[in-house]
Design a protein around this motif. Structure first.
Motif, mmCIF file in Angstrom:
data_model
loop_
_atom_site.group_PDB
_atom_site.id
_atom_site.type_symbol
_atom_site.label_atom_id
_atom_site.label_comp_id
_atom_site.label_asym_id
_atom_site.label_seq_id
_atom_site.Cartn_x
_atom_site.Cartn_y
_atom_site.Cartn_z
ATOM 1 N N ASP A 9 -5.837 -7.712 -2.707
ATOM 2 C CA ASP A 9 -4.997 -6.898 -1.894
ATOM 3 C C ASP A 9 -6.055 -5.487 -1.416
ATOM 4 O O ASP A 9 -6.693 -5.008 -2.548
ATOM 5 C CB ASP A 9 -3.850 -6.333 -2.383
ATOM 6 C CG ASP A 9 -2.969 -5.183 -1.397
ATOM 7 O OD1 ASP A 9 -2.417 -5.861 -0.485
ATOM 8 O OD2 ASP A 9 -3.261 -4.192 -1.426
ATOM 9 N N TYR A 10 -6.432 -5.791 -0.650
ATOM 10 C CA TYR A 10 -7.523 -4.740 0.099
ATOM 11 C C TYR A 10 -7.224 -3.218 -0.158
ATOM 12 O O TYR A 10 -8.144 -2.349 -0.547
ATOM 13 C CB TYR A 10 -7.951 -4.914 1.692
ATOM 14 C CG TYR A 10 -8.888 -4.076 2.208
ATOM 15 C CD1 TYR A 10 -10.277 -4.353 1.801
ATOM 16 C CD2 TYR A 10 -8.517 -2.874 2.867
ATOM 17 C CE1 TYR A 10 -11.145 -3.685 2.379
ATOM 18 C CE2 TYR A 10 -9.583 -1.882 3.294
ATOM 19 C CZ TYR A 10 -10.888 -2.294 2.987
ATOM 20 O OH TYR A 10 -11.837 -1.481 3.310
ATOM 21 N N ILE A 11 -5.941 -2.870 0.181
ATOM 22 C CA ILE A 11 -5.567 -1.669 0.113
ATOM 23 C C ILE A 11 -5.534 -0.990 -1.125
ATOM 24 O O ILE A 11 -6.364 0.088 -1.538
ATOM 25 C CB ILE A 11 -4.187 -1.233 0.766
ATOM 26 C CG1 ILE A 11 -4.205 -1.649 2.127
ATOM 27 C CG2 ILE A 11 -3.835 0.310 0.726
ATOM 28 C CD1 ILE A 11 -4.781 -0.948 3.138
ATOM 29 N N LEU A 12 -5.005 -1.663 -2.126
ATOM 30 C CA LEU A 12 -5.033 -1.536 -3.521
ATOM 31 C C LEU A 12 -6.550 -1.620 -4.223
ATOM 32 O O LEU A 12 -6.951 -0.860 -4.991
ATOM 33 C CB LEU A 12 -4.111 -2.504 -4.299
ATOM 34 C CG LEU A 12 -4.002 -1.917 -5.733
ATOM 35 C CD1 LEU A 12 -3.486 -0.903 -6.245
ATOM 36 C CD2 LEU A 12 -2.877 -3.247 -6.448
ATOM 37 N N SER A 14 -9.330 -1.428 -2.858
ATOM 38 C CA SER A 14 -10.171 -0.601 -2.239
ATOM 39 C C SER A 14 -9.994 1.163 -3.096
ATOM 40 O O SER A 14 -10.846 1.657 -3.533
ATOM 41 C CB SER A 14 -10.210 0.045 -1.085
ATOM 42 O OG SER A 14 -9.068 0.376 -0.563
ATOM 43 N N ALA A 15 -8.758 1.221 -3.153
ATOM 44 C CA ALA A 15 -8.473 2.413 -3.848
ATOM 45 C C ALA A 15 -8.749 2.670 -5.379
ATOM 46 O O ALA A 15 -9.337 3.433 -6.222
ATOM 47 C CB ALA A 15 -6.954 2.840 -3.999
ATOM 48 N N SER A 18 -12.424 2.854 -5.760
ATOM 49 C CA SER A 18 -13.242 4.093 -5.449
ATOM 50 C C SER A 18 -12.677 4.933 -6.748
ATOM 51 O O SER A 18 -13.720 5.864 -7.299
ATOM 52 C CB SER A 18 -12.084 4.701 -4.322
ATOM 53 O OG SER A 18 -12.588 5.861 -4.107
ATOM 54 N N HIS A 19 -11.423 4.756 -7.228
ATOM 55 C CA HIS A 19 -11.310 5.758 -8.457
ATOM 56 C C HIS A 19 -12.110 5.418 -9.696
ATOM 57 O O HIS A 19 -12.363 6.406 -10.325
ATOM 58 C CB HIS A 19 -9.821 5.432 -8.795
ATOM 59 C CG HIS A 19 -9.044 6.089 -10.116
ATOM 60 N ND1 HIS A 19 -8.927 7.615 -9.639
ATOM 61 C CD2 HIS A 19 -8.869 5.776 -11.281
ATOM 62 C CE1 HIS A 19 -8.586 8.047 -10.906
ATOM 63 N NE2 HIS A 19 -8.447 7.057 -11.851
ATOM 64 N N THR B 246 3.117 -4.503 -4.505
ATOM 65 C CA THR B 246 1.801 -4.589 -4.105
ATOM 66 C C THR B 246 1.501 -3.629 -3.186
ATOM 67 O O THR B 246 0.666 -2.936 -3.279
ATOM 68 C CB THR B 246 1.244 -5.908 -3.951
ATOM 69 O OG1 THR B 246 1.529 -6.814 -5.146
ATOM 70 C CG2 THR B 246 -0.208 -5.830 -3.651
ATOM 71 N N ALA B 249 2.133 -0.082 -4.467
ATOM 72 C CA ALA B 249 0.940 0.204 -5.585
ATOM 73 C C ALA B 249 -0.235 0.583 -4.626
ATOM 74 O O ALA B 249 -1.122 1.459 -5.065
ATOM 75 C CB ALA B 249 0.810 -0.939 -6.330
ATOM 76 N N GLY B 250 -0.723 -0.068 -3.600
ATOM 77 C CA GLY B 250 -1.757 0.272 -2.551
ATOM 78 C C GLY B 250 -1.677 1.571 -2.056
ATOM 79 O O GLY B 250 -2.519 2.261 -2.019
ATOM 80 N N ALA B 251 -0.466 1.890 -1.670
ATOM 81 C CA ALA B 251 -0.426 3.294 -0.850
ATOM 82 C C ALA B 251 -0.320 4.426 -1.601
ATOM 83 O O ALA B 251 -1.023 5.346 -1.456
ATOM 84 C CB ALA B 251 1.222 3.134 -0.341
ATOM 85 N N ALA B 253 -1.865 4.296 -4.569
ATOM 86 C CA ALA B 253 -3.382 4.400 -5.327
ATOM 87 C C ALA B 253 -4.286 5.293 -4.034
ATOM 88 O O ALA B 253 -4.879 5.929 -4.675
ATOM 89 C CB ALA B 253 -3.725 2.977 -5.527
ATOM 90 N N GLN B 254 -4.122 4.717 -3.008
ATOM 91 C CA GLN B 254 -4.667 5.208 -1.862
ATOM 92 C C GLN B 254 -4.590 6.814 -1.893
ATOM 93 O O GLN B 254 -5.378 7.674 -1.589
ATOM 94 C CB GLN B 254 -4.391 4.755 -0.552
ATOM 95 C CG GLN B 254 -5.111 3.236 -0.331
ATOM 96 C CD GLN B 254 -6.375 3.407 -0.110
ATOM 97 O OE1 GLN B 254 -7.198 4.327 0.066
ATOM 98 N NE2 GLN B 254 -7.084 1.944 -0.244
ATOM 99 N N VAL B 257 -6.130 8.591 -4.746
ATOM 100 C CA VAL B 257 -7.651 8.818 -4.333
ATOM 101 C C VAL B 257 -7.782 10.106 -3.504
ATOM 102 O O VAL B 257 -8.732 10.699 -3.728
ATOM 103 C CB VAL B 257 -8.160 7.447 -3.698
ATOM 104 C CG1 VAL B 257 -9.542 7.923 -3.127
ATOM 105 C CG2 VAL B 257 -8.132 6.460 -4.599
ATOM 106 N N ASN B 260 -7.218 13.229 -5.362
ATOM 107 C CA ASN B 260 -8.400 13.557 -6.115
ATOM 108 C C ASN B 260 -9.626 14.005 -5.076
ATOM 109 O O ASN B 260 -10.310 14.957 -5.474
ATOM 110 C CB ASN B 260 -8.939 12.531 -6.793
ATOM 111 C CG ASN B 260 -7.992 11.891 -8.072
ATOM 112 O OD1 ASN B 260 -7.243 12.859 -8.356
ATOM 113 N ND2 ASN B 260 -7.922 10.873 -8.499
#
Lengths: 219, 444
Positions: A9-12, A14-15, A18-19, B246, B249-251, B253-254, B257, B260
């Motif tokens: 999953d690209y969104i997850l 990449s986050a 980055s983290h 999923t 979770a992506g949203a 996590a973004q 980030v 931070n």
């Protein structure tokens, strides 16, 4: 520490990348299991973050194959599957931890540190080296009871050295733990961060063995 | 469903009655045949008697006329014509029809009779008359009235009497036969009655009689289809969870980030708010997914599951491992077992722990007690309003609106436990205490 992130999953992805990079680790991110196999063959990763449902197969099969060939590198499963049976299967297959999505990135950091600690030379997250006190779990460092701020790269170098306390760590090893594939690395980057650490924590903390690398003394 | 008697009883009674009716019909037909045959036989007897007696009577009568008179020999002859208990009477008449001699148990008043030659009735009794052409002497042989009817009735009664004794025996044996024949049906009924929403296992009753085989096949097919449909629904719920978690979770996590990255900047507050909103969304979607899985009937296990390992797995999860210092377990969780799917119990445990951690005052401890078939989770708090306590298992009811909860956790836990035949009860204050809240799961 060099981390291999296997997440489609690209969104997850990449986050997470980055983290984790922000935490001072080198991260390589692949989206398929065959890419992960290639990465494992070329780099000595300190830890894998493994999704279970990937376009070209099940992460669990990948993990089982790893353990079958006696690859003991720590693996944290990150998945949206919360079934107990899958979790037990994952742990039985050799996973060192299991994170169900969605998860806090801070929790990921804590788990990542805990697993890395279990597999490193240092079992105790709080280490005293002379007047320097390093807590790998809380990611804090104190000199003479005074907390010192470190950048993520500085922390990454210190983390790598402390985890291998008493052992020489080569410059390429330190570079690998700091940077991902394809990242532009200044030729003297490691020397710069070691120098900064010595300035903040004291010259005695890191010993240089010319042509071989660096090490943190045991006491 | 209302019950309308027993097929075995109805079969036994109807078969018994049918046998009785058939027997009665057979007796009726036999009676008819017997009567016809009896008539023929008796008529033949009348006729033969008349034909044989007439020459003798005429001869004796001629002797009387010739001068011998009516002597002892004649008297013996006449009286011999009809003995005590005989069924026939005789009348010998002269050519004018006057009775010359009669041999009968019953006295006859008439001095002359007129009976047509051949078969006829005399005083309602069958009679046969014949006349000698030469002498004009006639003889009438009369059968006793009602003889035939009496004999017929006795014959029919002889055929019917065994029936009265045999009917109960017949019904008893029919009942036994029906019971034996009904055994496969009863077994099938018993096995089918054990199937319900939580038990759709194949019937597995082996070869069946030809009449039942299609029914068993169809029921097996139906169960197969139901299992497939429910499994599809469960899979859909599980896959929906995967597909929804999923992106959330992506949203999340973004946003973390971003938070931070904005550390120390005024705009970080917006990132924190977005993170909080996403956390709430994640929690709510999780609860709704749990609800949908509950609706799909995923909770019940056909066998007792040991649940000790679930405690370890749930307590190792992030939100609970972070509060590990506040959670204590008393008793033996390893001994807890129930007919509940491990995932369902994990949801119950998570929801009860989450609720207790959320409502425990400050950083107070959350205590779990475990028995063999029960467990409880309790926390310290001010006593709850009894009205609220009764509604806690209702959807979207929250103990405190200021707390971050979906109001679904306890209702889902309650639904799962009830699906498994157990009970989730609440008490506040805790028994023998003045404060606190306790949620207790009891598996039957």
């Amino acid at each position: 520490m060099r981390v291999l992130l296997i997440e489609d999953d690209y969104i997850l992805g990449s986050a997470i990348r980055s983290h984790v990079a922000q935490q001072g680790h080198g991260v390589d991110w692949v989206k398929r299991l065959d890419e992960a196999e290639d990465a494992l063959a070329t780099m000595d990763y300190g830890l894998l973050l493994l999704d279970l449902n990937l376009p070209d197969g099940r992460g669990l099969d990948f993990l089982k194959a790893m353990r079958k060939r006696r690859d003991t590198r720590p693996v944290i499963i990150t998945t949206a599957q919360d079934q107990v049976a899958v979790r037990i299967e994952g742990l039985n297959a050799g996973a060192d931890d299991y994170l169900v999505k969605p998860f806090d990135l801070d929790e990921l950091t804590a788990r990542l540190s805990a697993v890395a600690r279990r597999f490193g030379a240092v079992a105790d997250p709080a280490i005293e080296i002379g007047t320097v006190s390093v807590d790998l779990g809380r990611r804090t460092v104190m000199v003479a009871a005074k907390e010192i701020d470190l950048t993520s790269r500085e922390w990454a170098v210190l983390d790598c050295l402390v985890r291998n306390k008493g052992t020489l760590v080569s410059k390429p090893q330190l570079e690998d733990s700091l940077y991902a594939f394809g990242a532009e690395i200044e030729s003297n980057a490691v020397e710069v961060f070691v120098s900064r650490l010595r300035k903040k924590l004291g010259k005695e903390l890191i010993v240089t063995s010319r042509g071989l690398g660096y090490k943190v003394p045991t006491a | 469903m209302s019950v309308r008697g027993s097929i075995a009883q109805r079969l036994a009674v109807s078969l018994g009655l049918s046998a009785v009716v058939l027997w009665l019909c057979a007796v009726g037909i036999a009676g008819y045949v017997i009567r016809e045959e009896m008539n023929d036989a008796f008529n033949q007897t009348l006729r033969q008697s008349a034909l044989r007696l007439l020459p003798l009577a005429a001869h004796e009568f001629e002797d009387m006329i010739d001068g011998d008179g009516f002597d002892d020999h004649d008297a013996r002859f006449i009286s011999g014509l009809t003995e005590q208990g005989a069924n026939l009477d005789y009348f010998i008449t002269d050519p004018a029809g006057r009775i010359l001699i009669f041999a009968s148990d019953a006295p006859i008043n008439k001095t002359e009779i007129t009976v047509k030659p051949g078969f006829s009735t005399f005083n309602e009794a069958p009679a046969f008359a014949i006349r000698d052409r030469e002498t004009g002497i006639g003889i009438v042989v009369v059968e006793h009235a009602g003889l035939r009817t009496t004999l017929l009735r006795e014959s029919l009664l002889a055929m019917l009497m065994p029936l009265a004794a045999l009917i109960p025996v017949l019904i008893f044996f029919v009942y036994l036969a029906v019971r034996a024949a009904m055994k496969p049906i009863w077994k099938l009924g018993r096995v089918i009655s054990q199937r319900h929403g939580h038990n759709l296992e194949p019937l597995g009753i082996g070869p069946q009689p030809r009449e039942l085989a299609p029914v068993v096949d169809e029921v097996e097919n139906l169960l197969d289809r139901l299992r497939a449909a429910i499994e599809a629904e469960r899979s859909f719920a599980a896959e929906s969870a995967h597909e929804l978690r999923t992106p959330i979770a992506g949203a999340l996590a973004q946003v973390q980030v971003l938070r931070n990255a904005l550390n120390g900047k005024p705009d970080q507050v917006f990132a924190k708010q977005a993170e909080e909103a996403l956390r709430n969304l994640a929690a709510l979607s999780e609860s709704l997914l749990q609800s949908s899985r509950l609706q799909a009937g995923f909770a019940v296990s056909s066998k007792a599951e040991m649940l000790g390992q679930i405690f370890d797995l749930v307590l190792a999860e992030g939100e609970f491992s972070a509060a590990a210092g506040r959670i204590s377990i008393t008793g033996k969780p390893q001994s807890l077992s129930a007919n509940i799917v491990p995932d369902a119990f994990a949801i119950v445990l998570r929801n009860l722990l989450r609720n207790a951690l959320l409502y425990a005052q400050g950083n107070d401890a959350v205590v779990m007690y475990c028995g063999v078939d029960w467990m409880s989770v309790s926390n310290d708090c001010a006593p709850l309003d009894p009205d609220l306590l009764d509604k806690l298992a209702t959807r979207f009811v929250r103990g405190d609106d200021t707390k971050r909860g979906s109001g679904l956790g306890l209702s889902i836990a309650s639904g799962i436990v009830e699906d498994c035949g157990g009970r989730l009860s609440f008490s506040s204050p805790i028994a023998n205490q003045s404060r606190g809240f306790e949620a207790k799961v009891t598996f039957a």
